[in-house]
Design an enzyme around this catalytic site. Structure first.
Site, mmCIF file in Angstrom:
data_model
loop_
_atom_site.group_PDB
_atom_site.id
_atom_site.type_symbol
_atom_site.label_atom_id
_atom_site.label_comp_id
_atom_site.label_asym_id
_atom_site.label_seq_id
_atom_site.Cartn_x
_atom_site.Cartn_y
_atom_site.Cartn_z
ATOM 1 N N TRP A 118 0.855 -1.189 0.000
ATOM 2 C CA TRP A 118 0.000 0.000 0.000
ATOM 3 C C TRP A 118 0.889 1.235 0.000
ATOM 4 C CZ3 TRP A 118 -4.865 1.494 -0.722
ATOM 5 C CH2 TRP A 118 -5.263 2.754 -0.249
ATOM 6 N N ILE A 119 0.638 2.153 -0.937
ATOM 7 C CA ILE A 119 1.405 3.384 -1.044
ATOM 8 C C ILE A 119 0.492 4.552 -0.694
ATOM 9 C CG2 ILE A 119 2.786 4.874 -2.541
ATOM 10 C CD1 ILE A 119 4.004 2.111 -2.017
ATOM 11 N N ASP A 153 1.674 3.941 -20.122
ATOM 12 C CA ASP A 153 0.301 4.386 -19.871
ATOM 13 C C ASP A 153 0.335 5.526 -18.861
ATOM 14 O OD1 ASP A 153 -2.448 4.555 -19.957
ATOM 15 O OD2 ASP A 153 -2.811 2.723 -18.793
#
Length: 289
Positions: A94-95, A196
């Site tokens: 998790w960032i 992307d």
């Protein structure tokens, strides 16, 4: 899904109590979850309607970026290659963090540094995805051939098959493909690209450090990457200033920028329909008339 997540965490060695499983944003294609156990926090994607290699190539792209030691990415902890109809998971760190005054400037410098990592050929060793669309690859000795055969032509054919190419647009697109030799360079360096890079695919981490997420990695003309950052915004002036200071852009960038943006506009035409048709037509009119 909760049971699958708990089983996956146990399989990778975290059998501690799961305190939180909460669905979060970022799930346009996949279901996305914030998960907190007694040991750590996770970001987990889940999907039951993907090809087996969908999460594997995302993990490979993140690893390719990480190996450059330039811009940070989440650590991939595990991924599935699910059989058809089965649910697969991609488990990452998790960032979370808040941007500092220097975050986007750092991002510009770090992306420029990533682009300095180059390959002898253009393309990528595996087929990838752009959004929900398959993206064919392969390794090519020149950028022009790769861009025409593995980027523009597949999206053109998809648009025709989906009814997104009325006659005038189809004829202009065919002419453009024939003229491409005179419009973009064949001999450019094959830089490592995120592939992307729009405003939703970077985020601030601890201490404001920028992280890249959701790549569709390839080796190609770095201007292709820069052109896409300008399609939907999300990159302020100090990003471009820092990039330019680290790796100045050639004078011909404005001439090729719309041609590189065309690929992503075709992707959005094929994913979301005629709302992007006028943007495609505008680029075709500029080069074909």
């Amino acid at each position: 899904m909760e049971q699958l997540i708990k089983e996956k965490l146990a399989a990778i060695g975290d059998s501690s109590t799961v305190n939180t499983i909460r669905q979060v944003g970022g799930g346009d294609i996949n279901q996305a979850y914030y998960v907190r156990t007694q040991e750590r926090e996770y970001f987990i994607k889940g999907n039951n309607n993907i090809p087996p290699h969908f999460f594997r190539v995302e993990a490979k792209g993140l690893r390719s970026i990480k190996e450059t030691n330039t811009v940070a990415v989440p650590e991939v902890l595990d991924y599935d290659e699910p059989e058809k109809g089965k649910t697969g998971l991609l488990v990452m760190d998790w960032i979370a963090g808040n941007p500092s005054r220097k975050t986007t400037e750092q991002l510009g410098r770090k992306v420029a540094a990533m682009h300095q990592h180059q390959n002898s050929q253009h393309g990528f060793s595996e087929d990838t995805f752009i959004g929900t669309l398959p993206q064919p690859n392969g390794l090519y000795d020149n950028w022009l051939t790769y861009y025409r055969e593995q980027r523009l032509e597949p999206q053109f054919h998809t648009a025709v098959s989906q009814g997104n190419m009325p006659e005038t647009r189809r004829k202009r697109m065919a002419i453009l493909l024939d003229r491409l030799d005179n419009l973009i360079p064949a001999s450019v360096s094959a830089s490592l690209l995120h592939g992307d890079l729009w405003g939703g695919n970077w985020l601030p981490g601890p201490d404001g450090e920028p992280f890249l997420i959701d790549p569709s990695v390839l080796y190609g003309d770095r201007l292709f990457e820069l052109a896409f950052t300008e399609v939907f915004g999300g990159f302020p002036d100090d990003f471009y200033k820092a990039y330019q200071e680290s790796s100045p852009l050639p004078d011909y960038y404005p001439d090729v920028k719309p041609l590189y943006q065309l690929y992503y506009l075709l992707v959005h035409l094929n994913m979301f329909g005629e709302a992007y048709g006028s943007s495609v037509d505008r680029v075709l009119s500029e080069y074909v008339g």
